[in-house]
Design a protein around this motif. Structure first.
Motif, mmCIF file in Angstrom:
data_model
loop_
_atom_site.group_PDB
_atom_site.id
_atom_site.type_symbol
_atom_site.label_atom_id
_atom_site.label_comp_id
_atom_site.label_asym_id
_atom_site.label_seq_id
_atom_site.Cartn_x
_atom_site.Cartn_y
_atom_site.Cartn_z
ATOM 1 N N PRO A 283 67.569 23.458 45.423
ATOM 2 C CA PRO A 283 68.307 24.055 44.062
ATOM 3 C C PRO A 283 69.819 24.612 44.440
ATOM 4 O O PRO A 283 70.599 24.582 43.595
ATOM 5 N N HIS A 284 69.793 25.112 45.816
ATOM 6 C CA HIS A 284 71.168 25.723 46.147
ATOM 7 C C HIS A 284 72.005 24.734 46.928
ATOM 8 O O HIS A 284 73.296 24.863 46.805
ATOM 9 N N LEU A 285 71.571 24.071 47.794
ATOM 10 C CA LEU A 285 72.168 23.346 48.780
ATOM 11 C C LEU A 285 72.751 21.907 48.351
ATOM 12 O O LEU A 285 73.509 21.255 48.824
ATOM 13 N N GLY A 286 71.919 21.399 47.303
ATOM 14 C CA GLY A 286 72.457 20.152 46.733
ATOM 15 C C GLY A 286 72.252 18.875 47.618
ATOM 16 O O GLY A 286 72.875 17.803 47.488
ATOM 17 N N LEU A 287 71.107 19.195 48.529
ATOM 18 C CA LEU A 287 70.627 17.979 49.308
ATOM 19 C C LEU A 287 69.161 18.090 49.429
ATOM 20 O O LEU A 287 68.570 18.967 48.885
ATOM 21 N N CYS A 288 68.615 16.950 49.851
ATOM 22 C CA CYS A 288 67.160 16.929 50.165
ATOM 23 C C CYS A 288 66.832 17.285 51.321
ATOM 24 O O CYS A 288 67.299 16.308 52.352
ATOM 25 N N LEU A 289 66.013 18.245 51.664
ATOM 26 C CA LEU A 289 65.623 18.518 52.964
ATOM 27 C C LEU A 289 64.417 18.156 53.303
ATOM 28 O O LEU A 289 63.774 17.662 52.264
ATOM 29 N N GLN A 290 64.274 17.531 54.299
ATOM 30 C CA GLN A 290 62.747 16.867 54.756
ATOM 31 C C GLN A 290 62.208 17.614 56.115
ATOM 32 O O GLN A 290 62.568 17.573 56.968
ATOM 33 N N SER A 291 61.652 18.830 55.063
ATOM 34 C CA SER A 291 61.357 19.918 56.159
ATOM 35 C C SER A 291 59.738 20.424 55.634
ATOM 36 O O SER A 291 59.475 20.426 54.364
ATOM 37 N N TRP A 292 59.143 20.626 56.497
ATOM 38 C CA TRP A 292 57.855 21.173 56.470
ATOM 39 C C TRP A 292 57.556 22.251 55.776
ATOM 40 O O TRP A 292 56.842 22.677 54.582
ATOM 41 N N ALA A 293 58.586 23.398 55.898
ATOM 42 C CA ALA A 293 58.488 24.578 55.428
ATOM 43 C C ALA A 293 58.973 24.346 53.861
ATOM 44 O O ALA A 293 58.366 25.207 53.021
ATOM 45 N N TYR A 294 59.924 23.593 53.564
ATOM 46 C CA TYR A 294 60.396 23.565 52.153
ATOM 47 C C TYR A 294 59.208 22.967 51.538
ATOM 48 O O TYR A 294 58.736 23.376 50.341
ATOM 49 N N ALA A 295 58.664 21.689 52.081
ATOM 50 C CA ALA A 295 57.503 21.075 51.012
ATOM 51 C C ALA A 295 56.403 22.106 50.926
ATOM 52 O O ALA A 295 55.450 22.028 49.865
ATOM 53 N N GLN A 296 56.058 23.006 51.829
ATOM 54 C CA GLN A 296 55.227 23.944 51.418
ATOM 55 C C GLN A 296 55.432 25.257 50.781
ATOM 56 O O GLN A 296 54.887 25.367 49.718
ATOM 57 N N ASN A 297 56.600 25.800 51.052
ATOM 58 C CA ASN A 297 56.855 27.106 50.308
ATOM 59 C C ASN A 297 57.640 27.025 48.932
ATOM 60 O O ASN A 297 57.520 27.654 48.104
ATOM 61 N N GLN A 298 58.444 25.665 48.825
ATOM 62 C CA GLN A 298 59.050 25.607 47.567
ATOM 63 C C GLN A 298 57.933 25.040 46.472
ATOM 64 O O GLN A 298 57.763 25.356 45.432
ATOM 65 N N ALA A 299 56.994 24.199 47.010
ATOM 66 C CA ALA A 299 55.775 23.611 46.319
ATOM 67 C C ALA A 299 54.941 24.871 45.734
ATOM 68 O O ALA A 299 54.620 25.018 44.516
ATOM 69 N N ARG A 300 54.625 25.902 46.472
ATOM 70 C CA ARG A 300 54.197 27.123 45.905
ATOM 71 C C ARG A 300 54.705 27.843 44.927
ATOM 72 O O ARG A 300 54.155 28.086 43.951
ATOM 73 N N VAL A 301 56.118 28.101 45.083
ATOM 74 C CA VAL A 301 56.871 28.740 43.946
ATOM 75 C C VAL A 301 56.696 27.771 42.796
ATOM 76 O O VAL A 301 56.662 28.225 41.737
ATOM 77 N N VAL A 302 56.921 26.164 42.751
ATOM 78 C CA VAL A 302 56.869 25.644 41.607
ATOM 79 C C VAL A 302 55.455 25.684 40.909
ATOM 80 O O VAL A 302 55.547 25.615 39.607
ATOM 81 N N ALA A 303 54.640 25.629 41.829
ATOM 82 C CA ALA A 303 53.277 25.849 41.051
ATOM 83 C C ALA A 303 52.900 27.094 40.285
ATOM 84 O O ALA A 303 52.431 26.938 39.150
ATOM 85 N N ALA A 305 55.440 28.481 38.878
ATOM 86 C CA ALA A 305 56.399 28.394 37.514
ATOM 87 C C ALA A 305 55.738 27.245 36.569
ATOM 88 O O ALA A 305 55.787 27.854 35.241
ATOM 89 N N MET A 306 54.891 26.315 37.178
ATOM 90 C CA MET A 306 54.198 25.510 36.090
ATOM 91 C C MET A 306 53.369 26.346 35.146
ATOM 92 O O MET A 306 52.941 26.015 34.182
ATOM 93 N N LEU A 307 52.717 27.427 35.804
ATOM 94 C CA LEU A 307 51.719 28.226 34.844
ATOM 95 C C LEU A 307 52.461 29.358 34.116
ATOM 96 O O LEU A 307 51.924 30.286 33.592
ATOM 97 N N GLY A 308 53.820 29.237 34.012
ATOM 98 C CA GLY A 308 54.445 29.962 33.119
ATOM 99 C C GLY A 308 55.038 31.373 33.929
ATOM 100 O O GLY A 308 55.561 32.412 33.277
ATOM 101 N N GLU A 309 54.971 31.648 35.250
ATOM 102 C CA GLU A 309 54.987 32.783 36.014
ATOM 103 C C GLU A 309 56.344 32.678 36.389
ATOM 104 O O GLU A 309 56.909 31.601 36.660
ATOM 105 N N LYS A 310 57.182 33.948 36.446
ATOM 106 C CA LYS A 310 58.450 33.948 36.830
ATOM 107 C C LYS A 310 58.522 33.751 38.666
ATOM 108 O O LYS A 310 57.739 34.310 39.228
ATOM 109 N N ALA A 311 59.150 32.564 38.708
ATOM 110 C CA ALA A 311 59.296 32.182 40.011
ATOM 111 C C ALA A 311 60.511 31.721 40.497
ATOM 112 O O ALA A 311 61.521 31.244 39.778
ATOM 113 N N HIS A 312 60.744 32.052 41.948
ATOM 114 C CA HIS A 312 62.227 31.586 42.111
ATOM 115 C C HIS A 312 62.268 31.277 44.043
ATOM 116 O O HIS A 312 61.949 31.971 44.704
ATOM 117 N N TYR A 313 62.617 30.127 44.193
ATOM 118 C CA TYR A 313 62.653 29.768 45.729
ATOM 119 C C TYR A 313 64.079 29.916 46.109
ATOM 120 O O TYR A 313 65.195 29.546 45.413
#
Ligand SMILES: Cc1cc2nc3c(=O)[nH]c(=O)nc-3n(C[C@H](O)[C@H](O)[C@H](O)COP(=O)(O)OP(=O)(O)OC[C@H]3O[C@@H](n4cnc5c(N)ncnc54)[C@H](O)[C@@H]3O)c2cc1C
Length: 401
Positions: A283-303, A305-313
């Motif tokens: 969301p900030h860097l404007g590129l696709c990271l191929q990173s284990w940490a991003y795949a895990q932690n960003q996905a947790r934030v997104v999940a 947000a999917m349920l309507g909670e305030k979330a921010h990566y």
């Protein structure tokens, strides 16, 4: 949690998909959770595939134990491909024409290896590495090889080279650019990685703009680079970057650039559709990271947000690589750095890249995970650093906590 959410569909049964499902259930979602997965396996992580999975008898690196997975109560559709998203009807279409309705949709389709020359796919002893099945095949082929050629001096190519050396094979790496890992680190780091590989007996051929492959009668593969061709190889592994799996999103009319454009909560341009992992542009860097940490932690934030909670990566880029027994960690991206500082510590070198105000932009540490943890704090607090102190191996970095 919003009560209008009864059906969530996740496309992609990889690392981001897995962590999203776990977070959804942990946050109390008790509706119908469907995962469409092209691969037949349970959620697993990929970093071991270029490391222990090919050098040892390691099992599928599952994300969750069998009991934790069962608790997620997933309606698996596997091995099946999602072939379209009908946003107007809020349906995902599968390859057998099944239409699955959704209230919220997560696209976590990851990326796939890019082949610089399409015809290379037809060469029997030329392969790429992305999945568990690829790793099993690679392991089997390495066991029957003496000489291995690697095309691409990026992280995956270099990890394969390191693993093949660990198995006692002859390995040559061919890279188009003059430096290794040139897209993600500076020249000083690239040089240190080069020395690490040379020291461990990997043959390195850099700055080869014109690399051609041809199959010999006995099946071995000749790599012709800049007009020269060494003895043919028993196996060639191509690690020349990835294509982002964003076709589904693009065809559905979602906003895409390098990847699917998302905000810090993972929303795409459709409020009911979210994206996570490799396929979601940072969301900030404007590129696709191929990173284990991003795949895990960003996905947790997104999940969340999917349920309507305030979330921010808002985590910085962070990834690691293991080569010849050395753990290399990369924090941040190189853009915006005005100068570099090298610290030659006894444990291993650390490379700091600072901006004009002496704030950390990127840091690469060899075998020094504690220093990287410290760097994460400096990035978060925008700490102004003294380059002379950073360079001095007698200066105690931990005093800057
Ligand atoms: C060999 C290897 C080594 C790595 N090592 C490191 C490392 O050391 N450190 C590090 O930080 N990162 C590493 N990475 C990167 C990290 O593993 C990835 O960034 C991470 O796996 C991304 O997770 P993801 O869920 O977005 O994608 P993936 O894990 O690729 O999962 C996506 C899944 O979606 C499936 N899919 C795609 N399209 C469809 C469709 N239409 N229908 C159904 N299913 C679909 C795919 O088959 C795949 O199973 C490595 C990657 C590889 C390949």
């Amino acid at each position: 949690m919003t009560s209008d959410i009864q059906r969530i569909v996740v496309i992609g049964g990889g690392q981001a998909g897995g962590h999203a499902c776990k977070t959804l259930r942990a946050a109390g979602f008790d509706g119908h959770l469907v995962v469409i997965a092209e691969e037949p396996h349970d959620f697993y992580e990929r970093p071991p595939l270029s490391k222990a999975s090919i050098t040892a008898d390691a099992p599928l690196p599952r994300l969750f134990s069998a009991s934790s997975l069962a608790e997620l109560d997933i309606d698996w559709r596997r091995p099946q491909r999602a072939i379209a998203i009908d946003r107007a009807a809020q349906h995902v279409v599968l390859d057998d024409a099944t239409r699955l309705p959704y209230d919220r949709l997560l696209i976590a389709t990851g990326s796939r290896p890019r082949l610089p020359v399409a015809e290379w796919a037809s060469l029997d002893r030329v392969m790429t590495l992305r999945s568990w099945n690829d790793a099993c095949l690679l392991k089997e082929r390495l066991a029957n090889s003496r000489r291995v050629g690697v095309i691409g001096g990026g992280w995956i190519g270099l990890e394969v080279a390191s693993s093949a050396r660990q198995l006692g094979l002859q390995v040559d790496v061919f890279e188009r650019d003059p430096a290794l890992c040139g897209r993600s680190v500076g020249t000083e780091v690239a040089q240190a990685i080069r020395e690490l590989h040379e020291h461990n007996g990997v043959g390195l051929s850099l700055a080869h703009r014109d690399i051609r492959l041809s199959e010999e009668r006995d099946g071995r593969v000749t790599i012709k680079a800049n007009g020269k061709a060494p003895e043919p190889y028993d196996l060639v592994v191509v690690g020349t970057g990835v294509e982002i799996n964003l076709e589904l999103a693009r065809d559905a009319g979602l906003k895409t650039e390098y990847g699917i454009v998302v905000d810090a909560a993972g929303h795409t341009s459709d409020p009911r559709v979210f994206a996570a992992g490799d396929v979601a542009q940072h969301p900030h860097l404007g590129l696709c990271l191929q990173s284990w940490a991003y795949a895990q932690n960003q996905a947790r934030v997104v999940a969340s947000a999917m349920l309507g909670e305030k979330a921010h990566y808002d985590e910085p880029a962070w990834l690691w690589s293991d080569q010849h027994g050395v753990n290399i960690q990369i924090l941040g991206v190189p853009s915006g750095a005005t100068h570099g500082v090298i610290r030659h510590a006894p444990e291993g070198p650390i490379f700091f890249y600072l901006d004009a105000d002496h704030r950390l932009v990127q840091m690469v540490a060899f075998d020094q995970p504690r220093a990287i943890k410290l760097g994460k704090r400096w990035l978060a607090s925008q700490r102004v650093l003294d380059p002379n102190a950073l360079a001095d191996p007698d200066f105690e970095l931990m005093s800057l906590r």
